[in-house]
Design a protein around this motif. Sequence first.
Motif, short mmCIF file in Angstrom:
data_model
loop_
_atom_site.label_atom_id
_atom_site.label_comp_id
_atom_site.label_asym_id
_atom_site.label_seq_id
_atom_site.Cartn_x
_atom_site.Cartn_y
_atom_site.Cartn_z
N GLY A 605 0.78 -1.22 0.00
CA GLY A 605 0.00 0.00 0.00
C GLY A 605 0.82 1.27 0.00
N TRP A 606 2.10 1.18 0.29
CA TRP A 606 2.95 2.37 0.35
C TRP A 606 4.05 2.36 -0.72
N SER A 607 4.03 1.41 -1.64
CA SER A 607 5.15 1.27 -2.58
C SER A 607 4.83 1.69 -4.00
N GLY A 608 3.57 1.74 -4.38
CA GLY A 608 3.23 2.04 -5.76
C GLY A 608 2.99 3.52 -6.00
N GLY A 609 3.01 3.90 -7.30
CA GLY A 609 2.62 5.25 -7.66
C GLY A 609 1.16 5.48 -7.34
N THR A 610 0.74 6.73 -7.35
CA THR A 610 -0.62 7.07 -6.94
C THR A 610 -1.68 6.33 -7.75
N THR A 611 -1.54 6.28 -9.06
CA THR A 611 -2.53 5.61 -9.90
C THR A 611 -2.48 4.10 -9.70
N PHE A 612 -1.30 3.54 -9.49
CA PHE A 612 -1.17 2.12 -9.20
C PHE A 612 -1.98 1.78 -7.95
N GLN A 613 -1.85 2.60 -6.91
CA GLN A 613 -2.56 2.33 -5.66
C GLN A 613 -4.07 2.50 -5.82
N VAL A 661 0.50 -11.39 -0.94
CA VAL A 661 -0.70 -10.58 -1.15
C VAL A 661 -1.02 -10.48 -2.64
N PHE A 662 0.00 -10.25 -3.47
CA PHE A 662 -0.21 -10.22 -4.91
C PHE A 662 -0.86 -11.52 -5.37
N GLU A 663 -0.30 -12.64 -4.92
CA GLU A 663 -0.83 -13.94 -5.32
C GLU A 663 -2.26 -14.12 -4.85
N GLY A 664 -2.54 -13.72 -3.61
CA GLY A 664 -3.90 -13.86 -3.08
C GLY A 664 -4.92 -13.01 -3.81
N LEU A 665 -4.47 -11.88 -4.36
CA LEU A 665 -5.36 -11.02 -5.13
C LEU A 665 -5.54 -11.51 -6.56
N GLY A 666 -4.79 -12.54 -6.94
CA GLY A 666 -4.87 -13.04 -8.31
C GLY A 666 -4.11 -12.18 -9.29
N LEU A 667 -3.10 -11.45 -8.80
CA LEU A 667 -2.31 -10.56 -9.65
C LEU A 667 -0.91 -11.12 -9.85
N GLU A 668 -0.38 -10.90 -11.05
CA GLU A 668 1.03 -11.20 -11.27
C GLU A 668 1.86 -10.22 -10.44
N PHE A 669 2.94 -10.71 -9.83
CA PHE A 669 3.77 -9.82 -9.01
C PHE A 669 4.43 -8.76 -9.89
N VAL A 670 4.24 -7.52 -9.51
CA VAL A 670 4.85 -6.39 -10.22
C VAL A 670 5.96 -5.84 -9.34
N PRO A 671 7.22 -5.96 -9.74
CA PRO A 671 8.32 -5.41 -8.93
C PRO A 671 8.11 -3.92 -8.70
N PRO A 672 8.54 -3.41 -7.56
CA PRO A 672 8.31 -1.99 -7.23
C PRO A 672 8.78 -1.02 -8.31
N GLU A 673 9.91 -1.34 -8.96
CA GLU A 673 10.43 -0.42 -9.97
C GLU A 673 9.57 -0.38 -11.23
N PHE A 674 8.53 -1.22 -11.30
CA PHE A 674 7.60 -1.20 -12.42
C PHE A 674 6.20 -0.77 -11.98
N ARG A 675 6.15 0.01 -10.92
CA ARG A 675 4.86 0.57 -10.45
C ARG A 675 4.88 2.10 -10.56
N CYS A 676 5.61 2.62 -11.52
CA CYS A 676 5.83 4.08 -11.64
C CYS A 676 4.75 4.72 -12.49
N THR A 677 3.55 4.77 -11.97
CA THR A 677 2.40 5.25 -12.75
C THR A 677 2.19 6.75 -12.68
N ASN A 678 2.87 7.41 -11.79
CA ASN A 678 2.56 8.84 -11.63
C ASN A 678 3.68 9.72 -12.13
#
Length: 678
Positions: A605-613, A661-678
């Motif tokens: 919850g504290w690692s992604g860009g604003t739009t990612f979150q 948590v990624f796995e439990g949500l059914g999401l492919e794991f996205v490394p932090p350096e690839f969460r730069c949405t903002n």
Amino acid sequence: MDGIPSSKTLALESPDPIVSGLDFSSIPPISIISTHFKDDEEDRVKAMLRQHGATLATDVSKAKVFFGRVGTKKRASFELRSRKFKVKEVTESRQDCRSKPAEGPSKRRKLSGSSTKPITIHDNGSTTEEEPSDCSETESRSAIKGVTPATSPDGPEQASSLTFYAGSKDDLIWVVRSDWLDACLAAGQLVAVAEYLVFKGIVLERPPPKHKSVSQSVTAPRPQITQNIVDRAKVDASKSELNNTSYQIHRSKRTLASSSHNPNFLSQTAHLLQKTTSEYEGVDSDYPAPPEWVQKRIKYSCQRFTPADSPNQDFIAQLKKIRTCRILLEDEIGVRAYSSIIASIAAYPYALSRPRELAQLPGCDERTVLLFAEWRNTGKIEEVEKYENDEEMKIMHSFYNIWGVGAKTARQFLKKNNWTELDDIIEYGWDTLDRVQQIGVKYYEEFLEGIPRVEVERIADKVRQHAVALRDHRITVTIVGGYRRGKPESGDVDLIVSHPELTATSGLVTEIVEALEASEWITHRLTTSLHNTHRNQNTLPFRSTKAAGAGFDTLDKALVVWQDPVWLTKTADLSNDPKANNPNIHRRVDIIVAPWRTVGCAVMGWSGGTTFQRDLRRYAKKVKGWKFDSSGIRSRVTGDVVELEGPGGVEGSPADAEKVVFEGLGLEFVPPEFRCTN
């Protein structure tokens, strides 16, 4: 999607045959709002309308009826603004709220009995529409409907015209929900539009018509020159009225070019293109095949990889400036729209070369394509140029950069208090600021200076040393925020502190801050909260009494001002002057404490860009039926906690828990350096 009818329209389920007796030929030119349509739904709706005689406007400037999945006036006004329409809302007057029996054509209610109210942007920047009179919803709808096809003595065509025109000579415009088509198909005839009408207004200014190529203009019919002259005169008159206004600075008697509540540059025509967008079009082999997320129209940015360095960074930089303008105007819908556009372009792995490439990206619409074409042709975007040269926007942006000051307060500083610089705030309004804002002004320039990664790591190490001294070596400190996404410099330092034992994290944040204060590492506390400790460190309840958005960060945390207490000449300086100032720069540091059983959610919850979150929360809601925040996950159906990390947490590190948590949500794991949405 909030405010949007969720059920599929009948027109979208299958290519239905023509319904006998249903004729849309009397309806004014229609333009489709493609937002929220999926795959080929828009094309099928257009086909259905054409089959029944509807006139579809190929040039949006000629449209009078806008048809789509739009559920609120606010969204409707945004869609019209994005297409460069300037309108005033038409609302029914109080005397028309009484239900009346159907009358013949000579006695039908005329528009002169209505009142017009402009769509305004208040001092806080948000766009609102004034509410209609106090009559009941049923009464209001009855008055608006007028004569329905079933009761009209003049037949369906005349009834439909009355439904849309109401006898007015004004240039009217309507935004209608797409399920009106359902009702017409089900009834086999046109039905009154009132129940499906989202917005009705008088057009003050239309966008310019599409530019025709030379070959088109040779065979095109001669335009109505007289009408064009009248239209241009109206446009010139309205622009003259806008440009005659000015903003007076009362205290210093300085004058600024006015942007009022809605700066002129937001409603002006885009810069004339030197080339048509068709000149960029070519065969499909001219550009690479789109990635899978584009082909599947995946709209959630938490389902794709977004690196920090995009091949389209220059264009994104222009869009970010437009988004900043929307932030300062508190245009929430515009901010979200541009955030989605930016995130989509940032994830696209190839350099954009043609508008057609851009149009296929989720979230990108005709407006985005026009901006791209303008930027490619001229090297700039006129709206950005005007924003950057607008004096009021410059002042508001400088105030917005004060820590603790939002867009609404920044506008009040300028519009209400007539302050134009930081010195005005200090001289005339210091006592009106809260403590956080005073600290934000005091360290204004220092807080704007980026924090290098090495310094971020030193701060994290010092926090861990104090936390270990308070508990034991099992304490973990995870650096999140921009640092974890790989940014070379951070605006502030975000740290997640945790411990495998639940009792060890209860109240820990207060103890850490007190220890750091005693060691002179912390100079000021901005805020301290123990929300999670007071909830016995349980996940935030599904139903919360807090304001919207307030529940996302409900962990124990302290927002503090940090300063290294050691400098090279400290001993000599203090011997000469016991009150010598520490020359080290002040930094912003956030210390967050998460219990081990949900530390993966906290780190995520504290690692992604604003739009990612934002998209992560939307995905959890729409796809899983869960509520996600940094304190954990709950089911929206039962309200029960969803223990993806298990009742006692995950063995390993907080980063390992995040992957679970990624796995439990059914999401492919996205490394932090690839969460730069903002």
